[in-house]
Design an enzyme around this catalytic site. Structure first.
Site, short mmCIF file in Angstrom:
data_model
loop_
_atom_site.label_atom_id
_atom_site.label_comp_id
_atom_site.label_asym_id
_atom_site.label_seq_id
_atom_site.Cartn_x
_atom_site.Cartn_y
_atom_site.Cartn_z
N ASP A 47 25.33 -85.64 -36.86
CA ASP A 47 25.26 -85.41 -38.18
C ASP A 47 26.37 -84.29 -38.72
OD1 ASP A 47 23.02 -86.68 -37.33
OD2 ASP A 47 21.65 -84.91 -38.10
N GLN A 63 26.58 -81.94 -35.31
CA GLN A 63 25.85 -82.06 -34.20
C GLN A 63 26.71 -82.55 -32.96
OE1 GLN A 63 21.73 -81.99 -34.54
NE2 GLN A 63 22.71 -80.34 -35.26
N SER A 105 20.08 -80.35 -37.43
CA SER A 105 20.90 -80.11 -38.33
C SER A 105 20.45 -79.00 -39.43
CB SER A 105 20.78 -81.46 -39.12
OG SER A 105 21.75 -82.39 -38.39
N GLU A 155 15.18 -88.01 -42.75
CA GLU A 155 15.72 -87.21 -42.23
C GLU A 155 16.78 -86.76 -43.20
OE1 GLU A 155 16.01 -87.91 -37.45
OE2 GLU A 155 17.04 -89.35 -38.62
N1 DQQ Z 1 20.04 -85.51 -36.13
C1 DQQ Z 1 19.70 -84.34 -35.82
C2 DQQ Z 1 18.36 -84.19 -36.55
C3 DQQ Z 1 18.57 -85.19 -37.67
C4 DQQ Z 1 19.04 -86.37 -36.85
C5 DQQ Z 1 19.61 -84.56 -34.27
C6 DQQ Z 1 19.75 -87.37 -37.89
O1 DQQ Z 1 18.32 -82.87 -37.05
O2 DQQ Z 1 17.11 -85.45 -38.18
O3 DQQ Z 1 21.01 -84.48 -33.80
O4 DQQ Z 1 20.50 -88.20 -37.09
#
Ligand code: DQQ
Length: 451
Positions: A3, A19, A64, A184
């Site tokens: 993300d 991320q 995220s 999400e």
């Molecule tokens: N990716 C993150 C989370 C989110 C998800 C974890 C969505 O915060 O919900 O890497 O791709």
């Protein structure tokens, strides 16, 4: 990488955090990577900006979150994750600030998490991902969640100091049979006299948007759509820049075997930056930002012509921008073929079927790599009598982004293996289509020293 996070324009530069697993080309051990740009096009990769801190609420991962400025200081709200042995992940909102010009170092608030537990009385699935804004002297944040057996939901909190938060209510609750059990990466913004809510529902693996109203802090959807029907864009985030544009990036995941990702040494890319606008017809307008024109190199153009079979163009390339305007005429189907080998052994078709108004990407022959995903993806693009189909296509090696008539998007992953799979063709079947105009530009590399 996955993300996009913490998008902000700060002191003249665009910051894109994301991320990131620094240890392997698979998801895990999530940190925040960091890239910076003056123009949304040329990016500089910076060191990791945010890491898990052992023995704290984010020791497992820094999930995220978003960025916002407070009296000249940039803050981030992110999800700190810890995972005591034998229990599921515990996700909590955390705050950090940066005072360096490059936003490369972050001081975590010592009192993290700023919300010690989710609201009581709701059986929640997930408590993560944040968007923060201010109204007069009050801060608001939304958090992604889902109510077990009910559906995805977006929880609203408010605060006067960013460290003490009070739960307000869910701003929107979905139906788990239609729009997933958990939402999400919620993102909410005003566009004209409408509000737009974007959510990435588990387990749907695509991002939905709602255009509607946000009165008394409750969101009423009037129109629902899929942000990108290509099957690869997820967890987008948007921000407003100094030209008042709402700009988003989305994560594009891989469409090949995990072993191929590990062998390549990387996995996941960002979409192109896209400008979002709520349109008067209720749909969400999506266009690539105009700065991308800076990468235009050699140009190849075709004026009005009839396409009745397959025509191979002289322009070739693995990084191309293509703008094509077609009038369907009597064609049964027509479109563009990109990343195509001279013998057709690899090729990706972008096909429009006028009778069904279906625009699709055919990847059945995109790659000789047997691990590459081949299922087709498509979307409806209805044309009124005399209306043309305007395809704006960006080809960038393994990524193809297709924008159609200002609101439909199809983004896919293709991975041709052969060096000569760089051809471009126009085609029409079952009758001629009229090509009103075609422009193709070779795209320059964004990397210093790149072609
Ligand atoms: N990716 C993150 C989370 C989110 C998800 C974890 C969505 O915060 O919900 O890497 O791709």
């Amino acid at each position: 990488m996955n993300d996009p996070n913490g998008l902000i324009q700060w002191q003249g530069q665009y910051h894109l955090f994301y991320q990131y697993n620094p240890f392997a080309a698979v998801w895990g051990s999530i940190h925040w990577g960091h890239a910076v740009s003056d123009d949304l096009v040329h990016w500089r990769d910076l060191p990791i900006a945010l890491s898990p801190t052992p023995g704290t609420v984010d020791e497992y991962a820094v999930f995220s979150g978003c960025a916002f400025s407070v009296h000249g200081v940039v803050n981030i709200m992110y999800t700190g994750v810890h995972k005591p042995a034998g229990v599921p992940r515990i996700e909590r909102p955390c705050l950090a600030t940066s005072t360096d010009d490059e936003l490369g170092t972050w001081q975590k608030y010592p009192g993290n998490p700023v919300i010690p537990s989710p609201p009581p009385g709701l059986d929640l699935l997930g408590f993560r991902d944040h968007a923060v804004w201010r109204e007069d002297t009050t801060w608001y944040q939304i958090i992604g969640s889902g109510i077990r057996g009910v559906g995805g939901t977006v929880l609203l909190y408010h605060s006067t100091d960013l460290v003490h938060w009070e739960f307000v209510h869910p701003i929107c609750i979905g139906d788990h049979n239609q729009t997933g059990e958990m939402w999400e990466c919620p993102d909410l913004f005003k566009s004209g006299d409408k509000h737009v809510l974007m959510i990435s529902p588990v387990p749907l693996r695509k991002t939905l948007y709602f255009v509607g109203t946000f009165d008394e802090h409750r969101f009423e959807a009037q129109h629902q759509g899929t942000l990108d029907d290509g099957g690869y864009l997820y967890a987008p985030q948007s921000f407003t820049d100094d030209r008042a544009r709402r700009i988003m990036f989305g994560w594009l995941w891989e469409g090949r075997a995990e072993s191929a990702q590990i062998a390549a040494g990387w996995a996941g890319v960002m979409s192109l930056p896209r400008a979002l606008v709520a349109r008067s017809d209720g749909a969400l307008g999506v266009e690539p930002v105009s700065e991308l024109r800076r990468l235009r190199g050699r140009h190849f153009g075709v004026q009005r012509t009839t396409v009745s079979a397959t025509t191979t163009l002289t322009v070739r390339g693995a990084a191309l921008e293509i703008a094509a305007e077609f009038l369907p005429g009597r064609a049964g189907q027509f479109g563009l073929n990109v990343l195509c080998a001279p013998d057709g052994g690899e090729q990706t078709l972008i096909v429009y079927h006028p009778a069904s108004a279906w625009l699709s990407i055919d990847r059945s022959q995109s790659s000789l790599d047997p691990s590459v995903h081949r299922e087709p993806h498509g979307t409806y693009v209805a044309l009124s009598e005399g209306e043309t189909l305007m395809l704006h296509v960006f080809v960038d090696h393994s990524v193809i982004e297709v924008y159609a008539n200002g609101s439909a998007c199809l983004t896919t992953r293709v991975y041709p293996l052969r060096a000569e799979s760089v051809g471009v063709e126009l085609f029409a079947r079952g009758g001629p289509a009229e090509l009103r105009k075609l422009d193709v530009w070779e795209m320059r590399s964004i990397w210093p020293g790149g072609a």
